[in-house]
Design an enzyme around this catalytic site. Structure first.
Site, PDB file in Angstrom:
ATOM      1  N   ARG A  59       0.510 -18.468 -34.223  1.00 10.76           N
ATOM      2  CA  ARG A  59      -0.978 -18.268 -33.187  1.00 10.76           C
ATOM      3  C   ARG A  59      -0.411 -16.079 -33.989  1.00 10.76           C
ATOM      4  NH1 ARG A  59       1.969 -21.283 -29.571  1.00 10.76           N
ATOM      5  NH2 ARG A  59       3.820 -19.916 -29.383  1.00 10.76           N
ATOM      6  N   GLU A  96      17.020 -23.503 -30.405  1.00 11.33           N
ATOM      7  CA  GLU A  96      18.076 -23.801 -29.390  1.00 11.33           C
ATOM      8  C   GLU A  96      19.256 -24.679 -29.937  1.00 11.33           C
ATOM      9  OE1 GLU A  96      16.295 -23.829 -25.120  1.00 11.33           O
ATOM     10  OE2 GLU A  96      18.257 -24.512 -24.200  1.00 11.33           O
TER      11      GLU A  96
HETATM   12  P1  AMP Z   1      11.580 -16.744 -30.387  1.00 15.66           P
HETATM   13  O1  AMP Z   1      11.668 -17.084 -32.319  1.00 15.66           O
HETATM   14  O2  AMP Z   1      13.157 -17.026 -29.405  1.00 15.66           O
HETATM   15  O3  AMP Z   1      11.893 -14.421 -30.244  1.00 15.66           O
HETATM   16  O4  AMP Z   1      10.103 -16.546 -30.182  1.00 15.66           O
HETATM   17  C1  AMP Z   1       9.446 -16.305 -30.677  1.00 15.66           C
HETATM   18  C2  AMP Z   1       8.302 -17.274 -30.978  1.00 15.66           C
HETATM   19  O5  AMP Z   1       7.959 -18.313 -30.370  1.00 15.66           O
HETATM   20  C3  AMP Z   1       6.813 -16.992 -31.442  1.00 15.66           C
HETATM   21  O6  AMP Z   1       6.510 -16.866 -32.910  1.00 15.66           O
HETATM   22  C4  AMP Z   1       5.988 -17.116 -29.908  1.00 15.66           C
HETATM   23  O7  AMP Z   1       4.870 -17.486 -30.560  1.00 15.66           O
HETATM   24  C5  AMP Z   1       7.043 -17.923 -29.736  1.00 15.66           C
HETATM   25  N1  AMP Z   1       7.551 -18.404 -28.079  1.00 15.66           N
HETATM   26  C6  AMP Z   1       8.945 -18.055 -27.747  1.00 15.66           C
HETATM   27  N2  AMP Z   1       8.896 -18.359 -26.558  1.00 15.66           N
HETATM   28  C7  AMP Z   1       6.803 -18.099 -26.268  1.00 15.66           C
HETATM   29  C8  AMP Z   1       6.678 -18.369 -24.733  1.00 15.66           C
HETATM   30  N3  AMP Z   1       7.160 -17.722 -23.282  1.00 15.66           N
HETATM   31  N4  AMP Z   1       5.316 -18.516 -24.084  1.00 15.66           N
HETATM   32  C9  AMP Z   1       4.155 -18.144 -25.599  1.00 15.66           C
HETATM   33  N5  AMP Z   1       4.890 -18.889 -26.955  1.00 15.66           N
HETATM   34  C10 AMP Z   1       7.028 -18.075 -26.741  1.00 15.66           C
END
Ligand code: AMP
Length: 172
Positions: A59, A96
């Site tokens: 995305r 996680e």
């Molecule tokens: P993080 O590494 O936990 O910051 O997760 C970020 C990545 O996961 C990004 O590339 C987002 O596109 C996706 N992501 C994580 N949580 C969500 C969410 N609640 N809604 C949409 N995309 C998410």
């Protein structure tokens, strides 16, 4: 930003129970909202001398490529393992449950280039931290991380090793 926020669609329990997925496809599909979003993500970095905008698969690509054009910069893909055809470096990061990895081409930028990282959402910040390490590993100066949505309660901002975060829509 309230009109952009109102176009974000919450999908409960996707892709797994307990996660509220922020679906940005209604924003991308609206030509005026999409144009406004891209400009707003680029605005704080117009005078930052950005050479490249790096997007995180998948995305992130939909926002990083138009932000790159908006800033008169090139586009660099940061991808899941095994997708990039030339020589790459890889960075693992914790999920996680288990780990995942990202890769970038070793010659994606010239050392010393000023790179803006772009993604749709920052949650825990692990993905962005890995991307920042990769870009720094090929010699980039990462001047910022521009996201559409910040899930503030997950404190991802603390994972960015001092790279300034710019988020348009925040959920506390
Ligand atoms: P993080 O590494 O936990 O910051 O997760 C970020 C990545 O996961 C990004 O590339 C987002 O596109 C996706 N992501 C994580 N949580 C969500 C969410 N609640 N809604 C949409 N995309 C998410």
């Amino acid at each position: 930003m309230e009109d952009l926020r109102s176009l974000i669609r919450d999908i409960p329990d996707f892709p797994q129970p307990g996660v509220v997925f922020k679906d940005i496809t209604p924003v991308l599909a609206d030509k005026e909202a999409f144009a406004r979003l891209v400009k707003a993500m680029a605005d704080p970095f117009r005078d930052a001398g950005v050479n490249h905008v790096a997007g995180i698969e998948a995305r992130g690509f939909t926002l990083a490529a138009p932000v790159a054009l908006e800033l008169g910069a090139g586009f660099v893909p940061v991808r899941k393992p095994g997708k990039l055809p030339y020589r790459t470096i890889r960075q693992e990061y914790a999920l996680e449950y288990g780990t995942d990895s990202l890769e970038v081409h070793v010659d994606a930028i010239t050392p010393g280039d000023r790179v803006l990282l772009v993604d749709d959402v920052i949650a825990t910040g692990g993905t962005a931290q890995a991307a920042i390490k990769l870009l720094q590993g090929i010699g980039a100066e990462v001047v910022g991380f521009s996201v559409f949505i910040e899930l503030v309660f997950l404190q991802g901002n603390e994972m960015l090793d001092g790279v300034p975060l710019h988020a348009l829509v925040k959920y506390d």
